[in-house]
Design a protein around this motif. Sequence first.
Motif, mmCIF file in Angstrom:
data_model
loop_
_atom_site.group_PDB
_atom_site.id
_atom_site.type_symbol
_atom_site.label_atom_id
_atom_site.label_comp_id
_atom_site.label_asym_id
_atom_site.label_seq_id
_atom_site.Cartn_x
_atom_site.Cartn_y
_atom_site.Cartn_z
ATOM 1 N N ARG A 1 -16.864 8.787 -0.804
ATOM 2 C CA ARG A 1 -15.842 7.739 -0.901
ATOM 3 C C ARG A 1 -16.445 6.434 -1.422
ATOM 4 O O ARG A 1 -16.765 5.533 -0.658
ATOM 5 N N VAL B 1 0.835 -1.198 0.000
ATOM 6 C CA VAL B 1 0.000 0.000 0.000
ATOM 7 C C VAL B 1 0.875 1.256 0.000
ATOM 8 O O VAL B 1 1.751 1.401 0.863
ATOM 9 N N THR B 2 0.650 2.144 -0.951
ATOM 10 C CA THR B 2 1.443 3.385 -0.967
ATOM 11 C C THR B 2 0.977 4.313 0.143
ATOM 12 O O THR B 2 -0.153 4.245 0.616
HETATM 13 P P1 ADP Z 1 -8.621 1.997 3.151
HETATM 14 O O1 ADP Z 1 -8.597 1.822 4.619
HETATM 15 O O2 ADP Z 1 -9.866 2.497 2.597
HETATM 16 O O3 ADP Z 1 -8.076 0.807 2.407
HETATM 17 P P2 ADP Z 1 -6.114 3.293 3.219
HETATM 18 O O4 ADP Z 1 -5.929 4.352 4.242
HETATM 19 O O5 ADP Z 1 -5.528 1.966 3.464
HETATM 20 O O6 ADP Z 1 -7.637 3.182 2.894
HETATM 21 O O7 ADP Z 1 -5.573 3.869 1.856
HETATM 22 C C1 ADP Z 1 -5.634 3.149 0.706
HETATM 23 C C2 ADP Z 1 -4.833 3.890 -0.333
HETATM 24 O O8 ADP Z 1 -5.465 5.109 -0.659
HETATM 25 C C3 ADP Z 1 -3.437 4.267 0.126
HETATM 26 O O9 ADP Z 1 -2.532 3.983 -0.920
HETATM 27 C C4 ADP Z 1 -3.530 5.727 0.396
HETATM 28 O O10 ADP Z 1 -2.308 6.373 0.169
HETATM 29 C C5 ADP Z 1 -4.553 6.164 -0.620
HETATM 30 N N1 ADP Z 1 -5.243 7.408 -0.257
HETATM 31 C C6 ADP Z 1 -5.629 7.812 0.974
HETATM 32 N N2 ADP Z 1 -6.214 9.036 0.919
HETATM 33 C C7 ADP Z 1 -6.207 9.414 -0.391
HETATM 34 C C8 ADP Z 1 -6.651 10.579 -1.103
HETATM 35 N N3 ADP Z 1 -7.223 11.595 -0.502
HETATM 36 N N4 ADP Z 1 -6.454 10.611 -2.436
HETATM 37 C C9 ADP Z 1 -5.871 9.589 -3.082
HETATM 38 N N5 ADP Z 1 -5.423 8.485 -2.475
HETATM 39 C C10 ADP Z 1 -5.585 8.375 -1.142
#
Ligand code: ADP
Length: 506
Positions: free
Chosen positions: A267, A167-168
């Motif tokens: 979202r 995960v980035t």
């Molecule tokens: P989830 O819990 O919904 O899986 P995460 O916090 O694990 O979300 O994030 C999933 C991915 O979305 C990560 O790579 C994160 O960097 C990216 N991300 C989080 N916020 C944003 C945003 N505002 N815009 C684009 N990408 C985002």
Amino acid sequence: MFTIKGKTGDWELVIGLETHIEVLSKSKIFSGASADYNPSVAPNTQVSMVDAAMPGMLPVLNDYCVDQAIKFGLGINAEISHKSRFARKQYFYPDLPQGYQISQPAEEPPVVGRGWVEIIGDDGNPKKILIERAHLEQDAGKLKHDAHPTKSFADYNRTGVTLLEIVTFLDVKNPENNSYITSPDEAEKYLRQIREIARALGVSKANMEEGSMRADVNVSVRPVGAKYFNERCEIKNMVSFKFIKAAIEYEARRQIEILENGGTIERNTMRYHPDDNITTVMRSKEDALDYRYFPDPDLLPLIIDDERIERIRKTMPELPAATRTRYIEKFGLSEYDATRLTETVDISHWFDAAVNGKAERAKSIANWMISELFAHPENYDIENQKSGIVDGMRIITPTDLSELVDMISASEINGKQAKEIFIKMLDGESGTPHEIADKFGMKQITDTSAIESAVDEVIKNNPAQVEQYRGGKVGLLGFFVGNVMKATQGQANPAVVNELLRKKLG
Ligand code: ADP
Ligand code: MG
């Protein structure tokens, strides 16, 4: 910087990728069943009692898969957690016999913590893409809906195969830290980096067509220069670079239009439709699933000591980024050449095989590969380093090219003759470059006296040009060189020709 023009101004993109790679191992993450579920394997023949979720069956963690995760973690410069846990992510779907997926909880440190990879960003400079985490989890089975008009089928061979989800990171508290992906091209470059690292380490085949690499793509947009992040949407389960890029762009435009019309982004989880190149809502916020994660009571915490990490570190091969630096520093290659030659591990292996420890060859080999060989992809087999004639075409080997390059530097042939030999090889001529040169009587004349008579002859036959040259039109040197080369059937050593002409004309 990549931006999209809207009605109200320019917008920039913020992209986060959740990439799943399938970990290479003989058996699955928690069972002894084979993890090789390729399409030739009959459905449901590689399903253990654990994979089928028979009551009372206990999962046993596959240590090799943990080693693979550690290896990958070291490959992305990440911290390895000394303690992490497995949790149950609960949801019902027919491809999941357990009724839950064993994963690592998002709120706790996973096996691989914060790391980074480097790409060449849109501005042409190296750019670090931060990675938040990589965790181990189980894959689900496969459903088949198109085999029967009224029935669907489930194949559980893939159930329980090991996945590593990478995960980035987005530094939400510090929007100035721009170490994240900001364009479709950067997304592709990042994924290619992940793929190359996984392949170089033997952690995964990371092949999108086969499904051993898949990505969920999070996209948000904001006005250029904004110091906040907008709400994002997540496009699920993408398996092609081309579609990922198209989907990001479409999704960004969709969001821009909503925002410019005074709306807000929800979202949502999106699905991309390649035929129409659009994204549509798959799940909205309201029906977001509550996975009710809880620690899996059947599995002990995963404890990793430093000794294990160091043991694995010692087995790490050179990674593409290090290879690139080696080419620049040891071989004096340009950044561009070094980048081209490290695009895949197979290419750099081929190049290294041709150089074979002789640094002085490296630059010419690089030039030949990039300007000649890459133009004839059907004539080389970078991946398997095969040789011989395939479908009437000769496969050029690293040895072919190094021999050719050595013949030029030993002044046995000149560059033009080398090119002719190369073309003959492309056209299926057999034999080594030396044998081909002999067969076609190609050798270079370096003997000064033999060249001298040709030089004298050319000077004698072109009095007008000689006069012009002596009158200051030195650009005519090329004209004389060309004529001498012609007179010697292209066999004269151009350096000797140049030198003699300068002396006699000057
Ligand atoms: P989830 O819990 O919904 O899986 P995460 O916090 O694990 O979300 O994030 C999933 C991915 O979305 C990560 O790579 C994160 O960097 C990216 N991300 C989080 N916020 C944003 C945003 N505002 N815009 C684009 N990408 C985002
Ligand atoms: Mg997530």
